[in-house]
Each structure stands twice: as C-alpha cells, then as structure tokens.
Design an enzyme around this catalytic site. Structure first.
Site, short mmCIF file in Angstrom:
data_model
loop_
_atom_site.label_atom_id
_atom_site.label_comp_id
_atom_site.label_asym_id
_atom_site.label_seq_id
_atom_site.Cartn_x
_atom_site.Cartn_y
_atom_site.Cartn_z
N ARG A 1 -2.49 -14.46 4.50
CA ARG A 1 -3.09 -13.67 5.59
C ARG A 1 -2.36 -13.92 6.91
NH1 ARG A 1 -7.59 -10.44 4.25
NH2 ARG A 1 -7.91 -10.26 6.49
N ARG B 1 2.56 -6.73 8.64
CA ARG B 1 1.90 -5.54 9.20
C ARG B 1 2.55 -5.12 10.53
NH1 ARG B 1 -4.26 -7.19 7.33
NH2 ARG B 1 -4.36 -5.81 5.50
N LYS C 1 0.82 -1.21 0.00
CA LYS C 1 0.00 0.00 0.00
C LYS C 1 0.87 1.27 0.00
CE LYS C 1 -3.94 -2.28 2.25
NZ LYS C 1 -5.00 -2.14 3.32
N THR D 1 -5.39 -7.00 10.73
CA THR D 1 -5.65 -5.71 10.08
C THR D 1 -5.00 -4.56 10.87
OG1 THR D 1 -7.76 -6.60 9.34
CG2 THR D 1 -7.48 -4.22 9.18
N ASN E 1 -1.99 0.23 6.59
CA ASN E 1 -1.47 -1.02 7.17
C ASN E 1 -0.62 -1.85 6.20
OD1 ASN E 1 -3.56 -1.92 5.60
ND2 ASN E 1 -4.66 -2.99 7.24
N TYR F 1 -12.67 -1.52 -3.40
CA TYR F 1 -13.13 -1.67 -2.01
C TYR F 1 -14.64 -1.50 -1.87
CZ TYR F 1 -8.35 -1.90 -0.22
OH TYR F 1 -7.07 -2.30 0.08
N HIS G 1 -2.23 -5.40 1.42
CA HIS G 1 -3.53 -6.05 1.22
C HIS G 1 -3.29 -7.54 0.99
CE1 HIS G 1 -7.53 -6.89 -0.44
NE2 HIS G 1 -6.91 -7.60 -1.37
N PHE H 1 -15.12 3.97 7.50
CA PHE H 1 -13.78 4.35 7.05
C PHE H 1 -13.62 4.33 5.53
CE2 PHE H 1 -13.74 -0.20 8.17
CZ PHE H 1 -13.33 -0.76 6.98
N GLU I 1 -9.64 -9.96 -7.94
CA GLU I 1 -8.69 -8.88 -7.69
C GLU I 1 -7.49 -8.95 -8.64
OE1 GLU I 1 -9.93 -8.49 -2.96
OE2 GLU I 1 -7.94 -9.26 -3.47
P1 GDP Z 1 -8.10 -6.65 5.76
O1 GDP Z 1 -8.80 -7.75 5.01
O2 GDP Z 1 -7.26 -7.16 6.90
O3 GDP Z 1 -7.29 -5.73 4.85
O4 GDP Z 1 -9.20 -5.72 6.47
P2 GDP Z 1 -10.68 -5.31 5.97
O5 GDP Z 1 -11.06 -6.05 4.73
O6 GDP Z 1 -11.57 -5.39 7.16
O7 GDP Z 1 -10.52 -3.76 5.64
C1 GDP Z 1 -9.94 -3.34 4.41
C2 GDP Z 1 -8.97 -2.22 4.70
O8 GDP Z 1 -9.70 -1.10 5.21
C3 GDP Z 1 -7.91 -2.50 5.77
O9 GDP Z 1 -6.81 -3.22 5.30
C4 GDP Z 1 -7.53 -1.09 6.19
O10 GDP Z 1 -6.66 -0.48 5.24
C5 GDP Z 1 -8.88 -0.38 6.13
N1 GDP Z 1 -9.54 -0.39 7.45
C6 GDP Z 1 -10.11 -1.45 8.09
N2 GDP Z 1 -10.61 -1.09 9.29
C7 GDP Z 1 -10.35 0.25 9.40
C8 GDP Z 1 -10.63 1.22 10.42
O11 GDP Z 1 -11.20 0.93 11.46
N3 GDP Z 1 -10.20 2.50 10.16
C9 GDP Z 1 -9.56 2.85 9.01
N4 GDP Z 1 -9.19 4.12 8.82
N5 GDP Z 1 -9.29 1.96 8.04
C10 GDP Z 1 -9.67 0.68 8.22
MG MG Z 2 -10.32 -7.62 3.60
#
Ligand code: GDP
Ligand code: MG
Length: 138
Positions: A86, A103, A10, A92, A113, A50, A116, A58, A127
């Site tokens: 993962r 991470r 990222k 996350t 973070n 997304y 992805h 968010f 994707e």
């Molecule tokens: P991942 O699968 O671990 O990447 O997490 P998710 O699919 O739940 O969320 C997608 C992406 O959204 C994450 O990798 C973060 O970049 C962002 N994100 C998730 N939760 C939060 C949050 O609580 N706050 C903010 N600002 N970004 C978030």
């Molecule tokens: Mg995800």
C-alpha cells in the site's frame, strides 16, 4: 504479520500500456510474484469482489470500470506485504499520492487508479483465492 498480498493492474493501466512498468516497480519494491495472469472480471465478479463497497455512491461506477477490460491479477510475497504494497501504490486518489508511487505515476483518477492492493492479511488471502486456484499459486 503475513507475507502475502493480492494486486490487480486495473483496466485503465492495462489499456494505457503500463503493465511492464508497473511489474517493474513491483519487482524493484522487493516483491516476489507467486501468481500472475491476464484476465477480465465479469460484472458479477466485480460486484462480488467489491461487495464491501456496495453501499458507497461510486459502487456502480467501480463495478462497470473494473469489468470494462482486461486486468492483471497477481499474488505477491514480501515481509510485511500488505502494508509495504500500500505504501508502494500510494493514496487512493492519485492527486494525493506521494511522488514515485504507482498511482502517482500511472493512475488516471480516483476511480481509475491503476492498481488494487489488499487492505489486510485476511483479505489478501480471500482475494488471492477469489482469482487463483491452488495450482496457480507458487
Ligand atoms: P483503495 O483501498 O485505495 O483501493 O480504496 P477503497 O477501498 O476506498 O476503494 C476501492 C476502489 O474504489 C478504489 O481503488 C477506486 O478504484 C474506487 N473509488 C474509491 N473512492 C472513489 C470515489 O470517490 N469515486 C470513484 N469513482 N471511485 C472511487
Ligand atoms: Mg480498499
């Protein structure tokens, strides 16, 4: 169980100079690179990528961040790729990520973070095809 996953390094991790270190962790983790490029998402690209998160609070911040600078997109191959990747990247929220995960080592925050990782075999394919043409996947 499929053998392909999709990842992005990222904008935070690219800006912080971690491309080489993260690709090193990916190689050490036993993943083979099937496709790789430095690119940048437009706002429209980030919204589309997304869109499952469109209702999350968010989403706007995420779209703005993911389109803010260059990323590295890649398709990776390994047995059990989605789940094993993962595990390699960690939770996350980097504050909750296990020691030694990408991470934990390189992320700035829960939003910024570092990487992805696809969450299912089906999404890995979607994707990969979102970012790469057939000629770009080896
Ligand atoms: P991942 O699968 O671990 O990447 O997490 P998710 O699919 O739940 O969320 C997608 C992406 O959204 C994450 O990798 C973060 O970049 C962002 N994100 C998730 N939760 C939060 C949050 O609580 N706050 C903010 N600002 N970004 C978030
Ligand atoms: Mg995800």
């Amino acid at each position: 169980m499929s053998n392909i996953t999709f990842t992005m390094i990222k904008p935070d991790a690219v800006a912080d100079g971690h491309i080489g270190a993260i690709l090193g962790k990916i190689a050490e983790g036993g993943f083979k690179i099937k496709a790789l490029k430095l690119t940048q998402l437009t706002v429209a690209d980030a919204k589309k990528f997304y869109e499952v998160h469109a209702e999350r609070p968010f989403y706007g911040e995420l779209v703005e961040f993911m389109s803010s600078g260059p990323i590295v997109a890649a398709v990776l191959e390994k047995d059990n790729a989605v789940e094993d990747f993962r595990t390699l990247i960690g939770a996350t929220n980097p504050a909750e990520a296990a020691e030694g995960t990408i991470r934990k080592m390189f992320a700035r925050s829960i939003g910024e973070n570092a990487v992805h990782g696809s969450d299912s075999d089906e999404n890995a394919l979607i994707e990969a095809q979102f970012h790469f043409s057939g000629r770009e996947i080896f």
